[in-house]
Design a protein around this motif. Sequence first.
Motif, mmCIF file in Angstrom:
data_model
loop_
_atom_site.group_PDB
_atom_site.id
_atom_site.type_symbol
_atom_site.label_atom_id
_atom_site.label_comp_id
_atom_site.label_asym_id
_atom_site.label_seq_id
_atom_site.Cartn_x
_atom_site.Cartn_y
_atom_site.Cartn_z
ATOM 1 N N PRO A 12 3.785 21.854 49.385
ATOM 2 C CA PRO A 12 2.558 22.253 50.069
ATOM 3 C C PRO A 12 1.657 23.066 49.135
ATOM 4 O O PRO A 12 2.119 24.010 48.482
ATOM 5 C CB PRO A 12 3.047 23.116 51.230
ATOM 6 C CG PRO A 12 4.455 22.681 51.460
ATOM 7 C CD PRO A 12 4.978 22.310 50.096
ATOM 8 N N ARG A 35 -1.454 17.123 56.238
ATOM 9 C CA ARG A 35 -0.614 17.406 57.396
ATOM 10 C C ARG A 35 -1.515 17.574 58.598
ATOM 11 O O ARG A 35 -2.460 18.362 58.577
ATOM 12 C CB ARG A 35 0.202 18.667 57.138
ATOM 13 C CG ARG A 35 1.255 18.416 56.084
ATOM 14 C CD ARG A 35 1.950 19.713 55.693
ATOM 15 N NE ARG A 35 2.937 19.443 54.682
ATOM 16 C CZ ARG A 35 2.662 19.295 53.385
ATOM 17 N NH1 ARG A 35 1.444 19.414 52.952
ATOM 18 N NH2 ARG A 35 3.613 19.025 52.525
ATOM 19 N N TYR A 37 -1.515 17.844 63.005
ATOM 20 C CA TYR A 37 -0.692 18.152 64.163
ATOM 21 C C TYR A 37 -1.478 17.837 65.427
ATOM 22 O O TYR A 37 -2.695 17.988 65.467
ATOM 23 C CB TYR A 37 -0.296 19.634 64.161
ATOM 24 C CG TYR A 37 0.385 20.050 62.885
ATOM 25 C CD1 TYR A 37 1.721 19.757 62.671
ATOM 26 C CD2 TYR A 37 -0.306 20.711 61.886
ATOM 27 C CE1 TYR A 37 2.356 20.121 61.506
ATOM 28 C CE2 TYR A 37 0.315 21.085 60.707
ATOM 29 C CZ TYR A 37 1.647 20.785 60.521
ATOM 30 O OH TYR A 37 2.277 21.146 59.365
ATOM 31 N N VAL A 52 8.664 18.554 51.086
ATOM 32 C CA VAL A 52 8.828 17.898 52.360
ATOM 33 C C VAL A 52 9.907 16.828 52.205
ATOM 34 O O VAL A 52 9.889 16.063 51.240
ATOM 35 C CB VAL A 52 7.486 17.285 52.812
ATOM 36 C CG1 VAL A 52 7.637 16.513 54.096
ATOM 37 C CG2 VAL A 52 6.444 18.388 52.971
#
Length: 58
Positions: A12, A35, A37, A52
Amino acid sequence: MPIGAPLFLDVPEVNAMGVALAGRYGMKSVFETARMYTGAAPAIDNARVFGVTSFGLG
């Protein structure tokens, strides 16, 4: 992992120490991911995320 085999690690970008560690071993950026959500982002400490393990694509 065989010696000399390609290794890809998704660190990240917000983990400056992880990015620096990868750079120290000669790793360079070759692709980027985003990323996203469907709700609030999970409450995790990104400074402790160095890679990840899987991608949920689709």
